[in-house]
Motif scaffolding. Structure first.
Motif, PDB file in Angstrom:
ATOM      1  N   ALA A  92       0.859  -1.185   0.000  1.00 17.90           N
ATOM      2  CA  ALA A  92       0.000   0.000   0.000  1.00 17.90           C
ATOM      3  C   ALA A  92       0.890   1.227   0.000  1.00 17.90           C
ATOM      4  N   THR A  93       0.470   2.231  -0.728  1.00 18.15           N
ATOM      5  CA  THR A  93       1.205   3.499  -0.762  1.00 18.15           C
ATOM      6  C   THR A  93       0.196   4.596  -1.069  1.00 18.15           C
ATOM      7  N   LEU A  94       0.609   5.635  -1.747  1.00 19.24           N
ATOM      8  CA  LEU A  94      -0.295   6.735  -2.057  1.00 19.24           C
ATOM      9  C   LEU A  94      -1.447   6.252  -2.934  1.00 19.24           C
ATOM     10  N   PRO A  95      -2.623   6.873  -2.841  1.00 17.99           N
ATOM     11  CA  PRO A  95      -3.716   6.534  -3.762  1.00 17.99           C
ATOM     12  C   PRO A  95      -3.286   6.768  -5.209  1.00 17.99           C
ATOM     13  N   PRO A  96      -3.887   6.031  -6.161  1.00 13.83           N
ATOM     14  CA  PRO A  96      -3.481   6.165  -7.564  1.00 13.83           C
ATOM     15  C   PRO A  96      -3.602   7.578  -8.117  1.00 13.83           C
ATOM     16  N   ASP A  97      -4.528   8.377  -7.595  1.00 14.71           N
ATOM     17  CA  ASP A  97      -4.708   9.736  -8.104  1.00 14.71           C
ATOM     18  C   ASP A  97      -3.852  10.765  -7.383  1.00 14.71           C
ATOM     19  N   GLN A  98      -2.965  10.327  -6.498  1.00 17.79           N
ATOM     20  CA  GLN A  98      -2.108  11.250  -5.748  1.00 17.79           C
ATOM     21  C   GLN A  98      -0.654  10.997  -6.121  1.00 17.79           C
ATOM     22  N   ALA A  99       0.078  12.044  -6.453  1.00 12.67           N
ATOM     23  CA  ALA A  99       1.468  11.915  -6.870  1.00 12.67           C
ATOM     24  C   ALA A  99       2.396  12.217  -5.699  1.00 12.67           C
ATOM     25  N   ALA A 100       3.564  11.586  -5.724  1.00 17.68           N
ATOM     26  CA  ALA A 100       4.610  11.874  -4.735  1.00 17.68           C
ATOM     27  C   ALA A 100       5.394  13.100  -5.183  1.00 17.68           C
ATOM     28  N   LEU A 101       5.971  13.811  -4.225  1.00 15.41           N
ATOM     29  CA  LEU A 101       6.755  15.002  -4.517  1.00 15.41           C
ATOM     30  C   LEU A 101       8.230  14.653  -4.455  1.00 15.41           C
ATOM     31  N   ALA A 102       8.956  14.978  -5.507  1.00 18.13           N
ATOM     32  CA  ALA A 102      10.395  14.742  -5.511  1.00 18.13           C
ATOM     33  C   ALA A 102      11.029  15.448  -4.322  1.00 18.13           C
ATOM     34  N   GLY A 103      11.846  14.715  -3.569  1.00 19.22           N
ATOM     35  CA  GLY A 103      12.456  15.243  -2.367  1.00 19.22           C
ATOM     36  C   GLY A 103      11.685  14.963  -1.101  1.00 19.22           C
ATOM     37  N   ARG A 109       7.356  17.602  -9.381  1.00 15.96           N
ATOM     38  CA  ARG A 109       8.372  18.477  -8.783  1.00 15.96           C
ATOM     39  C   ARG A 109       7.774  19.847  -8.555  1.00 15.96           C
ATOM     40  N   ARG A 110       8.269  20.492  -7.501  1.00 20.89           N
ATOM     41  CA  ARG A 110       7.832  21.856  -7.247  1.00 20.89           C
ATOM     42  C   ARG A 110       8.350  22.787  -8.331  1.00 20.89           C
ATOM     43  N   PRO A 111       7.606  23.836  -8.641  1.00 24.88           N
ATOM     44  CA  PRO A 111       8.176  24.867  -9.514  1.00 24.88           C
ATOM     45  C   PRO A 111       9.334  25.567  -8.791  1.00 24.88           C
ATOM     46  N   ALA A 112      10.491  25.598  -9.400  1.00 29.17           N
ATOM     47  CA  ALA A 112      11.695  26.166  -8.758  1.00 29.17           C
ATOM     48  C   ALA A 112      12.066  27.491  -9.410  1.00 29.17           C
ATOM     49  N   GLN A 113      12.547  28.439  -8.578  1.00 30.44           N
ATOM     50  CA  GLN A 113      12.991  29.750  -9.063  1.00 30.44           C
ATOM     51  C   GLN A 113      14.501  29.875  -8.824  1.00 30.44           C
ATOM     52  N   PHE A 114      15.241  30.219  -9.877  1.00 34.86           N
ATOM     53  CA  PHE A 114      16.696  30.322  -9.768  1.00 34.86           C
ATOM     54  C   PHE A 114      17.189  31.753  -9.979  1.00 34.86           C
ATOM     55  N   GLU A 115      16.243  32.702  -9.983  1.00 37.93           N
ATOM     56  CA  GLU A 115      16.608  34.114 -10.046  1.00 37.93           C
ATOM     57  C   GLU A 115      16.529  34.715  -8.652  1.00 37.93           C
ATOM     58  N   PRO A 117       3.164  23.074  -0.608  1.00 42.96           N
ATOM     59  CA  PRO A 117       4.204  22.542   0.278  1.00 42.96           C
ATOM     60  C   PRO A 117       5.574  22.536  -0.393  1.00 42.96           C
ATOM     61  N   ALA A 118       6.614  22.827   0.425  1.00 43.42           N
ATOM     62  CA  ALA A 118       7.998  22.831  -0.056  1.00 43.42           C
ATOM     63  C   ALA A 118       8.874  22.179   0.999  1.00 43.42           C
ATOM     64  N   PRO A 119       8.725  20.856   1.233  1.00 47.10           N
ATOM     65  CA  PRO A 119       9.521  20.202   2.273  1.00 47.10           C
ATOM     66  C   PRO A 119      11.012  20.384   2.021  1.00 47.10           C
ATOM     67  N   SER A 120      11.769  20.451   3.108  1.00 42.84           N
ATOM     68  CA  SER A 120      13.190  20.793   2.966  1.00 42.84           C
ATOM     69  C   SER A 120      13.969  19.750   2.177  1.00 42.84           C
ATOM     70  N   THR A 145       9.015  31.430   1.496  1.00 43.46           N
ATOM     71  CA  THR A 145       8.039  30.721   2.321  1.00 43.46           C
ATOM     72  C   THR A 145       7.109  31.716   2.998  1.00 43.46           C
ATOM     73  N   THR A 146       5.851  31.305   3.152  1.00 37.81           N
ATOM     74  CA  THR A 146       4.835  32.201   3.712  1.00 37.81           C
ATOM     75  C   THR A 146       4.385  31.682   5.073  1.00 37.81           C
ATOM     76  N   HIS A 147       4.123  32.605   5.988  1.00 37.62           N
ATOM     77  CA  HIS A 147       3.754  32.251   7.353  1.00 37.62           C
ATOM     78  C   HIS A 147       2.716  33.246   7.850  1.00 37.62           C
ATOM     79  N   LEU A 148       1.620  32.740   8.410  1.00 37.97           N
ATOM     80  CA  LEU A 148       0.590  33.585   8.998  1.00 37.97           C
ATOM     81  C   LEU A 148       0.583  33.319  10.499  1.00 37.97           C
ATOM     82  N   ILE A 149       0.928  34.343  11.299  1.00 36.98           N
ATOM     83  CA  ILE A 149       1.042  34.190  12.746  1.00 36.98           C
ATOM     84  C   ILE A 149      -0.119  34.929  13.412  1.00 36.98           C
ATOM     85  N   PRO A 150      -1.072  34.180  14.001  1.00 33.94           N
ATOM     86  CA  PRO A 150      -2.150  34.861  14.748  1.00 33.94           C
ATOM     87  C   PRO A 150      -1.583  35.505  16.009  1.00 33.94           C
TER      88      PRO A 150
END
Length: 930
Positions: A674-685, A784-790, A865-868, A879-884
């Protein structure tokens, strides 16, 4: 001949496509149920149904031939019988066209082509119903009728067509009651055709009498029950009679393009092309008829075909006015008239092709419309509300042999017999729903007694069909809630809910105060404290302080000492299973819920914990424990899981992807994974979670290992894991017959290319160097996440930037104060991926150093999501953070913001440095002043 053969083979291929893709629906469930009952009971059931028994009897024999005792049934086995009937209609159409129009060599080819690609006939060449068989028998009876009339017209009486007509007509009537309309039209046409020679009526009157006598036993047996059934069904369904225009348009559209709704405007437009094609066909036929005299025999043939089409259609329309029963797809009752409609089209096309190019346009329009209908039939999901495949799979995996499946409709029993797996001796894996009659079930003492007895044996599983407006499902669930504890409550569609109920000793709630966000837990308890890993139920009692507002999600988790979640359940809203409070404490509620301990859990102590979150379940509220650390679960106590005295069958494991050929080494069998559901993709990294399910036929060596590989198209491993995941339960500690779940997870490379990969598993023995070849479990999609190199331009740049370990630099930040909240954007330069995954902490401190607000969690950007572990060298992240902010704190109170990276498992932080000099474990950001 070659073209005819090609059309026949193409028609067969179309009818064999995607046989098991669509789930069974109610009527097909009835067919499966009737056909799998003993023949005597099947006759009794169909005498109380709306269709006669021949189709079910033949399907019964087909099942015995293709799926003898002990073989899996499956939808394909049943649907291939309809495929056979549908395919036989194609050569029957060639024969019928040649019989009616012997002088026109193109008509058989045109007729069989139109039938081969006809979407409506394709539909009933796969559906497990009798309409396709009735159509073939009707074609045979019509051909025999025409041969008999032709031989009589030429003065050469022949008894063989008469006998063929009697037999085929009787068989057709035993297949579908509406075939009586065709028999009436046929005999009326024969008598009218021989009106000038009444002495020739006798053979056909005798033939009609013979058909009636052959059918009479069934009428005497079934009609007393049938009349009441029809009246009840008409009253229950409350269908309105169709007017003549609607009736005609619906049948015309179904005959040309099928009755599966098109998913978009373009395909719907193409499907209407068939109807448009009738216009140039009529014009072309009229132009050819003005210059070509039709032979008398051809005129008779056309008149007969019109009679065989319009007389049944007209009589059926009158029945619709008297007994209004026309459900969705009700045109199927006149499927037997489709060949005569298509024969008339084929003859008209042939005549038109002789004189006018408009006939070519008409043929093209008809084929385009049919093609769009065929594509729609093969690509549009149907019956998703009635798909019981996941329901049967869940019950099979989570039930015990002593459990009970409560079915209230016969079609539900049919679903189980088609989808349920079988035991080695060939019998269906229990539990199985009990056979039912055709009468509607009603709530009463007998049903209550049956439920009580089932609860004494084990868990009661109830797939509640809620689409019929019946009060029975609600009455059953109300009674079950009074007698037992709910252990499963899952919606599979808007009209189907699966619930399971078990009688477990009611646990007493002990004081256990804890604040879970806006919700307060007052007390909790669970029982029993020792449970076997064999789908045994555990009951939990909660006492909550009733929240003033809001809808909340409750999460029960069974965790090991490493925090790995092995079992549990989620439900919402909080209070869903609350019992009435006899003390009438308005601010408190008590509820009892349960969950199942699945098969294959390693023996040992586990912690039962609870969490509460927002109504959508996206996050759990943090809880302050005694140490001041933040958690999202409150531990309730320990449950001891033990191995069952008798190991459960492997089908009880929650296997998502079973191996067709299990992998075996030294008595250990890999059954699936068993692993991820067929309609869910894994994220590289990111981490790919996997569970491997194994069975121990004999004692295994402690040197046994599991190998997991993610393979690319070339078969090369792009990520792997090797070892034995259960440190405290090595392979040689499991007794023979035991089942085990092996939790494994491994990280995918951050630079892995997006695409589809194969997940494969194998076994290896380090001591003997024996190994099994990798067995593919399933395909895994990777993104893969969209990556920015600028390099970005932060509103507040840090100069020099602050570096965390050797992995990332914080370049700057942006702040956007809001009412009672702070929106923070952090700008990072990635030096290398950071594994194991780290989270980002953001603490808002006062001038005195007191933390008044914080937001800790995994990195996220505006894109998601952008896991390290997915960070790429040279990449820039925002990265975005909302602090109440707490109520009562103004914009001047906070003095600084501390930011850093930490490991969530042990809260160890990465060291920070600036210009090569250590600065602790956090970057200090200045709070903006107004």
């Amino acid at each position: 001949m070659g073209l005819l053969l090609a059309v026949l083979l193409a028609g067969l291929a179309l009818r064999l496509l995607r046989l098991e893709w669509q789930p069974l629906w109610w009527d097909e469930g009835y067919s499966a149920y009737f056909a799998t009952e003993p023949l005597g009971r099947m006759l009794w059931l169909t005498a109380r149904d709306i269709h006669p028994p021949l189709y079910y009897g033949l399907l019964h024999g087909w099942i015995l031939a293709l799926a003898p005792h002990g073989s899996p049934l499956g939808a394909a086995v049943l649907r291939t019988f309809s495929v056979l009937a549908g395919f036989l209609a194609l050569p029957a159409m060639i024969w019928l066209a040649a019989t009616f129009f012997p002088g026109r060599r193109r008509v058989p080819l045109l007729a069989v082509l139109l039938l081969a690609v006809n979407p409506m006939h394709l539909y009933y060449s796969q559906e497990i119903r009798m309409y396709g068989l009735a159509m073939v028998l009707g074609m045979v009876s019509t051909g025999c009728l025409w041969h008999g009339l032709r031989s009589a017209r030429h003065g050469r009486p022949d008894w063989r067509p008469l006998l063929g007509y009697v037999v085929s007509s009787a068989l057709a009537l035993y297949t579908l009651y509406y075939m009586g309309l065709l028999v009436a039209a046929q005999l009326a046409w024969a008598l009218w055709h021989l009106r000038e020679e009444p002495r020739r009526w006798r053979p056909w009157l005798l033939a009609g009498l013979a058909v009636g006598l052959l059918y009479l036993p069934w009428l005497l047996y079934a009609v007393p029950n049938l009349l009441g059934y029809v009246q009840d069904k008409v009253q229950a369904d409350q269908d309105r009679p169709l007017d003549l225009f609607s009736y005609t348009v619906r049948h015309l559209r179904a005959f040309l393009a099928g009755h599966v709704a098109a998913p978009d405007r373009l395909r719907n437009l193409l499907m209407t092309a068939g109807g448009v094609g009738l216009i140039p066909l009529i014009v072309a036929t009229r132009s050819s008829s003005t210059s070509t005299q039709r032979p008398p025999a051809e005129a008779d043939a056309r008149q007969a075909l019109w009679a065989f089409l319009l007389v049944p259609a007209g009589l059926a329309f009158l029945l619709n006015l008297r007994l209004p029963f026309f459900p969705q797809g009700g045109e199927r009752l006149l499927l037997f008239a489709l060949p005569y409609f298509l024969l008339l089209l084929a003859h008209g096309l042939d005549r038109g092709l002789e004189r006018s190019r408009l006939a070519t346009v008409a043929l093209a329009c008809l084929l385009v419309g049919a093609g769009a209908g065929v594509w729609t039939f093969l690509s549009v999901p149907r019956y998703s509300e009635e798909d019981y495949r996941p329901i049967v799979a869940q019950i099979t995996q989570q039930a015990r042999p002593e459990d009970t499946v409560l079915a209230i409709f016969p079609w539900q029993v049919g679903y189980w017999r088609v989808y349920a797996p079988r035991q080695p001796d060939g019998s269906l894996v229990p539990p199985q729903p009990a056979p039912l009659g055709q009468e509607a079930l009603r709530w009463g003492p007998a049903m209550a007694t049956a439920i009580d007895q089932a609860l004494e044996r084990g868990t009661v599983w109830f797939p509640a069909p809620l689409a019929f407006g019946s009060t029975l499902p609600g009455e059953i669930e109300t009674y079950l809630q009074e007698k037992a504890i709910n252990v499963v409550n899952r919606w599979f569609s808007a009209t189907t809910r699966l619930s399971a109920w078990a009688q477990v000793p009611t646990p007493e709630a002990q004081a256990h105060p804890a604040a879970l966000g806006p919700v307060t837990l007052l007390a909790a308890g669970f029982a029993p404290g020792e449970v076997a890993s064999a789908n045994q139920p555990v009951a939990v009692t909660f006492q909550w302080r009733r929240p003033a507002t809001g809808t909340y999600h409750v999460a029960l988790r069974l965790q090991d000492s490493q925090g790995y979640v092995w079992a549990g359940r989620d439900y919402e809203p909080l209070g869903l299973f609350a019992a009435p409070d006899p003390a009438d404490r308005g601010d408190q509620l008590t509820e009892q819920v349960g969950f199942l301990i699945p098969a294959g859990l390693p023996p040992g102590p586990y912690t039962l914990a609870v969490g509460v979150g927002d109504g959508d379940g996206s996050r759990l509220f943090p809880v302050d424990d005694a140490t001041g650390a933040l958690q999202d679960l409150v531990p309730l106590g320990q449950i001891l899981v033990v191995l069952p005295p008798s190991p459960p069958a492997p089908v009880r494991l929650p296997i998502q992807f079973p191996l067709e050929t299990p992998t075996v080494l030294q008595g250990v069998t890999v059954l699936g994974g068993a692993t991820l559901p067929p309609d869910q993709a894994a994220l590289a990294g990111d981490e790919l979670p996997v569970r491997i399910f194994v069975g121990f036929e004999e004692s295994a060596a402690d040197s046994l290992q599991v190998h997991l590989h993610l393979l690319n198209r070339d078969g090369h491993a792009v990520a792997s894991w090797e070892g034995w995941p259960l440190v405290h339960h090595p392979p040689d500690s499991w007794p023979p017959g035991a089942l085990a779940q092996l939790p494994i997870s491994f990280f995918l490379p951050a630079d892995l290319e997006p695409g589809r990969y194969r997940l494969a598993v194998g076994l290896a023995d380090q001591a003997t160097d024996q190994a099994t070849p990798p067995a593919v479990l399933t395909a895994v999609g990777v993104t893969r996440r969209p990556a920015q190199f600028e390099a970005p331009s932060p509103p507040h740049r840090l100069d020099p930037p602050i570096q965390f370990g050797t992995h990332a630099r914080l370049l700057g930040y942006g702040l956007s104060p809001q009412e009672n909240a702070l929106e923070l954007t952090l700008y990072w330069e990635v030096l290398q991926p950071l594994l194991p995954p780290h989270h980002i902490f953001v603490h808002v401190d006062t001038a005195a150093g007191e933390t008044i607000a914080q937001a800790d969690g995994p990195p996220e950007t505006s894109a998601g999501p952008a896991p390290s572990g997915s960070w790429l060298p040279g990449e820039y992240l925002a990265t975005t953070h909302l602090i109440p902010l707490p109520d009562g704190e103004g914009a001047e109170s906070p003095a600084q913001i501390r930011v850093g990276l930490y490991r969530p498992g042990d809260n160890v932080r990465l060291p920070a440095s600036r210009g090569g000099e250590p600065v602790g474990d956090a970057a200090v950001l200045v709070w903006p002043r107004p």
